[in-house]
Design an enzyme around this catalytic site. Structure first.
Site, PDB file in Angstrom:
ATOM      1  N   SER A 141       0.870  -1.187   0.000  1.00  0.00           N
ATOM      2  CA  SER A 141       0.000   0.000   0.000  1.00  0.00           C
ATOM      3  C   SER A 141       0.902   1.231   0.000  1.00  0.00           C
ATOM      4  O   SER A 141       2.081   1.138   0.364  1.00  0.00           O
ATOM      5  CB  SER A 141      -0.860  -0.009   1.269  1.00  0.00           C
ATOM      6  OG  SER A 141      -1.489   1.249   1.473  1.00  0.00           O
ATOM      7  N   TYR A 154      -2.119  -1.096  10.440  1.00  0.00           N
ATOM      8  CA  TYR A 154      -2.054  -1.234   8.981  1.00  0.00           C
ATOM      9  C   TYR A 154      -0.744  -0.663   8.439  1.00  0.00           C
ATOM     10  O   TYR A 154      -0.067  -1.302   7.633  1.00  0.00           O
ATOM     11  CB  TYR A 154      -3.261  -0.507   8.375  1.00  0.00           C
ATOM     12  CG  TYR A 154      -3.475  -0.720   6.891  1.00  0.00           C
ATOM     13  CD1 TYR A 154      -4.205  -1.812   6.429  1.00  0.00           C
ATOM     14  CD2 TYR A 154      -2.969   0.178   5.961  1.00  0.00           C
ATOM     15  CE1 TYR A 154      -4.428  -1.993   5.065  1.00  0.00           C
ATOM     16  CE2 TYR A 154      -3.186   0.003   4.603  1.00  0.00           C
ATOM     17  CZ  TYR A 154      -3.922  -1.081   4.164  1.00  0.00           C
ATOM     18  OH  TYR A 154      -4.138  -1.259   2.808  1.00  0.00           O
TER      19      TYR A 154
HETATM   20  P1  NAD Z   1     -11.340  -6.312   0.224  1.00  0.00           P
HETATM   21  O1  NAD Z   1     -11.886  -6.169   1.601  1.00  0.00           O
HETATM   22  O2  NAD Z   1     -12.224  -6.050  -0.945  1.00  0.00           O
HETATM   23  O3  NAD Z   1     -10.709  -7.755   0.018  1.00  0.00           O
HETATM   24  C1  NAD Z   1      -9.925  -8.372   0.995  1.00  0.00           C
HETATM   25  C2  NAD Z   1      -9.820  -9.845   0.687  1.00  0.00           C
HETATM   26  O4  NAD Z   1      -9.064 -10.458   1.745  1.00  0.00           O
HETATM   27  C3  NAD Z   1     -11.178 -10.553   0.647  1.00  0.00           C
HETATM   28  O5  NAD Z   1     -11.151 -11.573  -0.333  1.00  0.00           O
HETATM   29  C4  NAD Z   1     -11.267 -11.167   2.040  1.00  0.00           C
HETATM   30  O6  NAD Z   1     -12.120 -12.297   2.086  1.00  0.00           O
HETATM   31  C5  NAD Z   1      -9.819 -11.543   2.264  1.00  0.00           C
HETATM   32  N1  NAD Z   1      -9.532 -11.772   3.669  1.00  0.00           N
HETATM   33  C6  NAD Z   1      -9.731 -10.936   4.719  1.00  0.00           C
HETATM   34  N2  NAD Z   1      -9.412 -11.547   5.867  1.00  0.00           N
HETATM   35  C7  NAD Z   1      -8.989 -12.807   5.532  1.00  0.00           C
HETATM   36  C8  NAD Z   1      -8.542 -13.925   6.256  1.00  0.00           C
HETATM   37  N3  NAD Z   1      -8.439 -13.922   7.601  1.00  0.00           N
HETATM   38  N4  NAD Z   1      -8.213 -15.050   5.578  1.00  0.00           N
HETATM   39  C9  NAD Z   1      -8.324 -15.107   4.231  1.00  0.00           C
HETATM   40  N5  NAD Z   1      -8.732 -14.069   3.491  1.00  0.00           N
HETATM   41  C10 NAD Z   1      -9.066 -12.938   4.140  1.00  0.00           C
HETATM   42  O7  NAD Z   1     -10.049  -5.347   0.207  1.00  0.00           O
HETATM   43  P2  NAD Z   1      -9.169  -4.781  -0.997  1.00  0.00           P
HETATM   44  O8  NAD Z   1      -9.299  -3.313  -0.972  1.00  0.00           O
HETATM   45  O9  NAD Z   1      -9.392  -5.527  -2.269  1.00  0.00           O
HETATM   46  O10 NAD Z   1      -7.715  -5.106  -0.419  1.00  0.00           O
HETATM   47  C11 NAD Z   1      -6.829  -6.051  -0.985  1.00  0.00           C
HETATM   48  C12 NAD Z   1      -5.412  -5.685  -0.595  1.00  0.00           C
HETATM   49  O11 NAD Z   1      -5.089  -4.411  -1.146  1.00  0.00           O
HETATM   50  C13 NAD Z   1      -5.207  -5.572   0.922  1.00  0.00           C
HETATM   51  O12 NAD Z   1      -3.952  -6.105   1.285  1.00  0.00           O
HETATM   52  C14 NAD Z   1      -5.216  -4.075   1.152  1.00  0.00           C
HETATM   53  O13 NAD Z   1      -4.491  -3.701   2.279  1.00  0.00           O
HETATM   54  C15 NAD Z   1      -4.556  -3.593  -0.132  1.00  0.00           C
HETATM   55  N6  NAD Z   1      -4.819  -2.190  -0.439  1.00  0.00           N
HETATM   56  C16 NAD Z   1      -6.087  -1.740  -0.692  1.00  0.00           C
HETATM   57  C17 NAD Z   1      -6.279  -0.408  -0.967  1.00  0.00           C
HETATM   58  C18 NAD Z   1      -7.638   0.162  -1.275  1.00  0.00           C
HETATM   59  O14 NAD Z   1      -7.734   1.399  -1.419  1.00  0.00           O
HETATM   60  N7  NAD Z   1      -8.669  -0.623  -1.408  1.00  0.00           N
HETATM   61  C19 NAD Z   1      -5.197   0.478  -0.997  1.00  0.00           C
HETATM   62  C20 NAD Z   1      -3.925  -0.022  -0.726  1.00  0.00           C
HETATM   63  C21 NAD Z   1      -3.757  -1.357  -0.460  1.00  0.00           C
END
Ligand code: NAD
Length: 259
Positions: A141, A154
């Site tokens: 991130s 985080y």
């Molecule tokens: P999201 O909530 O849409 O998806 C998260 C995924 O992780 C889901 O499939 C969920 O089921 C899975 N997950 C959560 N806890 C779990 C567990 N204990 N065991 C197995 N799976 C688990 O979130 P997203 O925004 O798609 O995030 C994906 C990645 O991108 C994350 O690492 C997040 O930190 C990173 N990220 C997101 C953003 C953003 O703006 N959305 C920005 C920077 C980084």
């Protein structure tokens, strides 16, 4: 481009992970999905990725548990023979100032966002080393590079992921095994929708206004990065042009860390 590669994408039942899994399948990969969610949501994710005609399976490992991370890697290798591409994507968020941060949320965020990356990588590397090929992509991130208030766990976990990425890259630099991080800014997924809802409730404004404020505060482009943009970065890192690219961070943040 990635014909007949075997890919494991953690947290791929939703958001960015689902977009990555679908894009890797479109590029020719067999894919193991993983994540939490209702049966219908998981089946919809599986069907979306299966559209590309490659084998797709789902593993329900809870990544907060070390034994289940190990089982996820072992079962994927057993099911498909090997893992060529490991995308450590699963992640969760919780916001609160440090002095009010629930310790159990700290433990959970560190377990899923950082320790699971270590355990999956640790388990997948021996097979990659034996075959002399592997691609590991960690979805970090902008919070792996800079901080924001109320996100101690985080930010700590994501900074840890960037450090771990560099170590894995160095330890495997002599083989055709790369490890890179992707650093998204705001991407409109369920993880961010919750922060928009919380902000709207806190500030007594509409979700639309909260969304505009969220972008204006951090992301100079004033646009969300799309999940498919992150998927494109992952595909690039797994492809031939990135064969000598390792230990780096690809930042897709609309200018967030430039200022
Ligand atoms: P999201 O909530 O849409 O998806 C998260 C995924 O992780 C889901 O499939 C969920 O089921 C899975 N997950 C959560 N806890 C779990 C567990 N204990 N065991 C197995 N799976 C688990 O979130 P997203 O925004 O798609 O995030 C994906 C990645 O991108 C994350 O690492 C997040 O930190 C990173 N990220 C997101 C953003 C953003 O703006 N959305 C920005 C920077 C980084």
């Amino acid at each position: 481009m990635l014909e007949d590669k075997i890919a494991l994408v953690t947290g791929s039942t939703s958001g960015i992970g689902l977009a990555i899994a679908a894009d890797l399948a479109a590029a020719g990969c067999t894919v193991m999905l993983n994540g939490l969610g209702e049966a219908a949501q998981i089946e919809a994710a599986r069907a979306e990725v299966a559209r590309y005609g490659k084998a797709v399976d789902f593993h329900p490992a809870d990544l907060s548990r070390r034994d289940q991370v190990e089982a996820l890697v072992a079962d994927t290798q057993r099911r498909f023979g090997r893992i060529d591409i490991l995308v450590n994507n699963a992640g969760i968020q919780h916001t609160a100032p440090v002095h009010e941060f629930p310790p159990e949320r700290w433990d959970l965020i560190l377990a899923i966002n950082l320790s699971a990356v270590f355990h999956a990588t640790r388990a997948a590397l021996p097979g990659m080393q034996a075959r002399g090929h592997g691609r590991i992509v960690n979805i970090a991130s902008v919070h792996g590079l800079v901080a924001s208030v109320d996100k101690s766990a985080y930010v700590a976990a994501k900074h840890g992921v960037i450090g771990l990425t560099k170590v894995v890259a160095l330890e495997n630099a002599g083989a055709d095994i790369t490890c890179n991080a992707v650093c998204p800014g705001w991407v409109l997924t369920p993880l961010v929708r919750k922060q928009i809802e919380d902000r709207a409730a806190r500030e007594g404004c509409t979700p639309e206004q909260a969304e505009r404020d969220l972008l204006a505060e951090k992301q100079p482009s004033l646009r969300f990065t799309r999940p498919e943009d992150i998927a494109g970065a992952v595909r690039f890192l797994c492809g031939p042009a990135a064969a000598n690219m390792t230990g780096t961070q690809m930042v897709l943040d609309g200018g967030w860390v430039a200022r």
